[in-house]
Design an enzyme around this catalytic site. Structure first.
Site, PDB file in Angstrom:
ATOM      1  N   HIS A 156      20.533   2.566  62.767  1.00  0.00           N
ATOM      2  CA  HIS A 156      20.670   2.421  61.317  1.00  0.00           C
ATOM      3  C   HIS A 156      20.607   0.967  60.655  1.00  0.00           C
ATOM      4  O   HIS A 156      19.959   0.806  59.549  1.00  0.00           O
ATOM      5  CB  HIS A 156      22.086   2.822  61.089  1.00  0.00           C
ATOM      6  CG  HIS A 156      22.529   2.763  59.792  1.00  0.00           C
ATOM      7  ND1 HIS A 156      23.286   1.903  59.210  1.00  0.00           N
ATOM      8  CD2 HIS A 156      22.149   3.566  58.887  1.00  0.00           C
ATOM      9  CE1 HIS A 156      23.545   1.973  57.762  1.00  0.00           C
ATOM     10  NE2 HIS A 156      23.009   3.157  57.749  1.00  0.00           N
ATOM     11  N   GLU A 214      16.911   0.540  60.212  1.00  0.00           N
ATOM     12  CA  GLU A 214      16.153   1.454  58.945  1.00  0.00           C
ATOM     13  C   GLU A 214      16.485   0.703  57.688  1.00  0.00           C
ATOM     14  O   GLU A 214      15.675   0.454  56.766  1.00  0.00           O
ATOM     15  CB  GLU A 214      16.991   2.880  59.153  1.00  0.00           C
ATOM     16  CG  GLU A 214      16.747   3.518  57.639  1.00  0.00           C
ATOM     17  CD  GLU A 214      18.126   4.244  57.396  1.00  0.00           C
ATOM     18  OE1 GLU A 214      17.996   3.908  56.068  1.00  0.00           O
ATOM     19  OE2 GLU A 214      18.996   5.009  57.989  1.00  0.00           O
ATOM     20  N   HIS A 215      17.543   0.111  57.657  1.00  0.00           N
ATOM     21  CA  HIS A 215      17.934  -0.555  56.413  1.00  0.00           C
ATOM     22  C   HIS A 215      16.947  -1.829  56.297  1.00  0.00           C
ATOM     23  O   HIS A 215      16.355  -2.238  55.138  1.00  0.00           O
ATOM     24  CB  HIS A 215      19.160  -1.273  56.267  1.00  0.00           C
ATOM     25  CG  HIS A 215      20.284  -0.385  55.529  1.00  0.00           C
ATOM     26  ND1 HIS A 215      20.867  -1.018  54.418  1.00  0.00           N
ATOM     27  CD2 HIS A 215      20.665   0.841  55.939  1.00  0.00           C
ATOM     28  CE1 HIS A 215      21.975   0.227  54.276  1.00  0.00           C
ATOM     29  NE2 HIS A 215      21.636   1.248  55.211  1.00  0.00           N
TER      30      HIS A 215
END
Lengths: 425, 438
Positions: free
Chosen positions: A65, A68-69
């Site tokens: 995650h 992804e950022h």
């Protein structure tokens, strides 16, 4: 490209696996202004321990995650999200336990936007500083999740069902776990999981498949890298760790989920068939037209906030049924009684045919949504099947298969109930 | 795609949009009525009660079986609020025959079923069944109470309620808990009959069937609809100014780990003659999307939050900025949000920002044509505004919005109320001052 016709659905799908291993699917939609692309990697929150080229790595919760950022940062200081938006596209990304997906839709300059998408997702650029900077934003995202009763309940249930599979943990990790993530972690994981051989690209819109293929070939690395193998720990048995848990949060009425673990079929058509059978069985057992639901609705034990799903994520299979009810224990009791009844008497034959029709219609409706089509297609590719086969394969599912599913997967000892009660003020 | 509009019965309008693009068709029927605190809950409950049983299909099991037979045709109650007009009715999604194994056309059956829901509910002695009314009332109460579960939406609703405390807008889609609790079947039946006779009705169809076929299906379905004098006197009271000279401040405490800041603005005098494309572009520059000033500054530059975004109600003339933040960052976030609005007022909008906002708005409008649900919502909203602009026409206008247009909107905007949802651990004295839930 290979051409697959779906005459009953009025669709033609173009498919090809590139020399670098990328699985490409294009669904042309003449007459639509919107085009949509999803570029996904078979890498999610659950892929924390993995082996590549004989080397095993352990990573903190939340890396997929976090990555992804940070993927949107480009080496020249630009941000891909802003570039795409400035170009009229509507881009975003999500990370689930099983995959990370970058997507956009646009009504013009689609090819240019697609190039940008492929470029930024395959161009890692992280510094100690930019990685540090993101911590505050992600911490707020984690906090937001903590206050969300739906998310809290979902993870409570998963913790009751799974003893150690990483699907138990929140995709975003915890404020503590993300503090351990550095730019080196992100580079290492990008290298392993973002190779084209571990990814797929699904495009839908008024586009020329050969043009999309050419763009993918031009923008992505040529070499074919090895595919990592994830280690989710020892295989879990099918019994829950805990069959009943209650927690309290500021909610208006009790929220509940009933769950059970499944043994997923390995891959390919068997995997799709298992999904379709499970979904049809749940529709018959407890869907909006089932005798169980309509009765509990009429008795005011259930309301419109009630649904079921079956998820196959990172080597797990989970049935989840739930919603809001003042009497979750009664719902479990009634559901168990209905499971037992179906186990002995089976489903009504006429009702079975009607449910199949309804399920077909619902799948047709699902095809209207580009986002749903492309993301389901990516999920299917990672599990070795084509999601567009679903409406036709559905027609071959037999009543006996659905009954067997109910008898085995939903046996009483396999069910767990999780409740969030209103917090007393 | 060209929209045609025909009055098929007194005050019943059919909006027909022929399209071969989709695999399902959409058919909606909407009764329009003035949103009022006294009747909002009753009106909202009606479609849900009607959906429980008809004279021919007396309960949900019978209804669901029929819908399953029609290949999973879905006909659901829908209650909306567009400005201060309450819109209630049904929305149907039906598979197109071309994609069904038997090739059958379900339009006539679906239209007939919708007509039955509206006109032939299960009754006793001419009254709606008390057990259905009671059951749906309790369920709607649960829905009203459940607003609190999701704090992001809850805080926005609370801000709107407090901001419009003297306006019917605050009644919301479903009305208040107290109004809902008081509903009984006799009075509800009376209200139902009254709405049937007096409400303007908008029907929307998008799909493969030609206009004649849809008109005929809907005329047959609504043949027995009683009509009296139609009440066209419905509209929205747009207040241009804040209620008080200084922005009001409302704080609430709940057991949460993240604070929610919502700042409510009136769009102001620009609402005298609302220029939709300019409003959309302004909102995009200010706070909608990842290139907006709020996202770039409150989130990316200052890292105060995961989200900071603005939404508008262009019917009522409201702008709301919402953000999820640490409890002690309220002032910092608030300051930055106002600073960004000031920047727009000073004309600090780069060519890139303006271009991105214009093309984002235009693209959103063009993509409306690719979704039946969006088309339905778009045209209903246009009809209520008395406008006949298509999404493409609006998109073109959006592409020509100037920096001055955006600055003009920013200068028209006026802050009315600041709402903050914080955690409970703060000291007890503060709690005394907190406004309770309305």
């Amino acid at each position: 490209m290979e051409k697959h016709e779906y005459p009953q659905l009025g669709e033609t799908l173009y498919a090809q696996t590139l020399p670098n291993g990328l699985r490409l699917r294009v669904l042309p939609k003449p007459g639509f202004r919107t085009s949509y692309a999803a570029f996904a990697t078979n890498y999610g929150g659950a892929h924390r321990r993995f082996t590549i080229d004989g080397q095993t790595l352990d990573t903190p919760a939340g890396v997929a995650h976090y990555l992804e950022h940070k993927m949107f940062d480009l080496p020249n200081g630009d941000n891909a999200l802003n570039l795409l938006t400035a170009n009229g596209a509507d881009p975003n990304a999500f990370t689930s336990s099983g995959m990370t997906c970058y997507y956009f839709q646009s009504t013009h300059s689609f090819e240019e936007n697609l190039r940008m998408l492929l470029h930024f997702v395959s161009t890692p650029y992280f510094t100690a500083e930019t990685v540090q900077k993101e911590q505050g934003i992600i911490a707020q995202e984690i906090r937001m999740g903590e206050d969300n009763p739906g998310t809290a309940l979902y993870y409570n249930l998963l913790r009751q069902l799974y003893a150690h599979h990483p699907i138990r943990d929140r995709v975003a990790g915890t404020v503590e776990s993300i503090a351990q993530i550095t730019h080196e972690t992100l580079y290492a994981c990008h290298k392993v999981f973002y190779a084209p051989s571990n990814m797929c690209l699904c495009v839908e819109g008024d586009v020329d498949p050969e043009r999309i293929l050419a763009i993918a070939q031009e923008e992505l690395p040529r070499e074919r890298a090895g595919i990592p193998s994830a280690d989710f720990g020892e295989e879990e048995d099918l019994l829950p760790v805990s069959t009943y848990e209650k927690a309290a949060m500021p909610v208006s009425a009790p929220q509940f989920l009933i769950g059970a673990k499944l043994r997923p079929a390995t891959a390919g058509e068997a995997a799709l068939r298992q999904r379709l059978t499970a979904q049809l069985a749940l529709r018959l057992l407890t869907g909006s037209s089932s005798p169980l639901y309509t009765r509990l609705y009429a008795e005011d034990i259930l309301n419109r906030d009630y649904d079921y799903e079956v998820d196959f994520i990172a080597g797990t299979g989970t049935v989840i049924v739930g919603g809001e009810s003042a009497q979750p224990e009664t719902v479990l009791k009634e559901l168990s009684a209905e499971i037992a009844r179906v186990g002995t008497e089976g489903f009504d034959a006429e009702r079975f045919e009607r449910a199949k029709r309804a399920s077909y219609g619902a799948r047709l409706r699902g095809l209207e949504d580009f986002d749903n089509v492309c993301v389901s297609m990516a999920e299917g590719l990672f599990d070795g099947f084509c999601s567009l086969d679903a409406p036709l394969l559905l027609q071959s599912i037999r009543k006996g298969e659905c009954e067997d599913f109910v008898r085995q997967a939903l046996a009483p000892e396999r069910l767990a109930l999780s409740i969030i009660e209103p917090k007393k003020v | 795609m060209e929209l045609t509009r025909t009055e098929i019965m007194p005050g019943v309008w059919l909006n027909h949009l022929r399209s071969d693009k989709f695999k399902t068709a959409c058919l909606s029927l909407t009764l329009l009525t003035q949103l009022k605190r006294e009747t909002a809950a009753m009106n909202a409950l009606i479609p849900y009660v009607l959906r429980r049983g008809t004279t021919r299909l007396p309960d949900m099991e019978a209804i669901s079986a029929r819908l399953d037979e029609l290949y999973g045709t879905a006909i659901e109650p829908v209650v909306r609020r567009i400005g201060e007009i309450q819109c209630l009715g049904f929305y149907a999604s039906l598979p197109e025959g071309d994609f069904l194994p038997g090739g059958q056309n379900v339009l006539t059956d679906a239209a007939a079923l919708m007509g039955q829901f509206l006109l032939s509910p299960a009754t006793r002695g001419g009254l709606l069944l008390p057990q259905y009314v009671d059951s749906e009332r309790e369920k709607m109460l649960e829905v009203i109470r459940s607003r609190i579960n999701e704090k992001r939406g809850y805080s926005v609703l609370r801000c709107m309620e407090e901001m419009c405390c003297c306006e019917d807008y605050a009644a919301g889609r479903f009305g208040s808990e107290a109004e809902c609790e008081a509903i009984r079947y006799q009075k509800l039946t009376k209200q139902y009959r009254n709405l049937l006779q007096t409400c303007p009705v908008e029907i929307f169809y998008c799909g493969r069937a030609g206009e004649k076929e849809v008109v005929s299906a809907m005329r047959d379905a609504l043949m027995t609809m009683p009509r009296a004098e139609i009440d066209y006197e419905i509209g929205t009271d747009v207040r241009m100014n804040a209620l008080e000279e200084q922005p009001r401040f409302v704080e609430e405490a709940l057991d949460v780990t993240q604070g929610k800041l919502v700042i409510g603005f009136r769009l102001g005098e620009c609402m005298e003659d609302p220029d939709l494309p300019s409003l959309y572009v302004f909102n995009c520059v200010f706070g909608s999307g990842t290139n907006s000033k709020l996202f770039m500054n409150v989130r990316e530059k200052l890292q105060l939050c995961y989200y900071a975004s603005s939404v508008m109600d262009t019917h009522k003339g409201l702008l709301l900025v919402a953000s999820g933040i640490e409890f002690d960052k309220r002032e910092a976030a608030q300051e930055e949000i106002f600073a960004q609005l000031e920047a727009i007022r000073r004309g600090e909008i780069s060519d890139e920002e303006l271009h991105a906002a214009r093309s984002g708005v235009a693209s959103d409008l063009r993509s409306v044509l690719d979704s039946q649900g969006d088309l339905e919502g778009f045209y209903l909203s246009q009809i209520l505004d008395g406008s006949d602009c298509s999404p493409l026409e609006l998109a073109e206008l959006a592409e020509n919005v100037t920096k001055e247009d955006v600055v003009r909107i920013a200068n028209s905007v006026e802050c009315d109320l600041i709402y903050f949802l914080r955690g409970e651990e703060a000291d007890a004295e503060d709690e005394e001052d907190t406004d309770g839930e309305a």
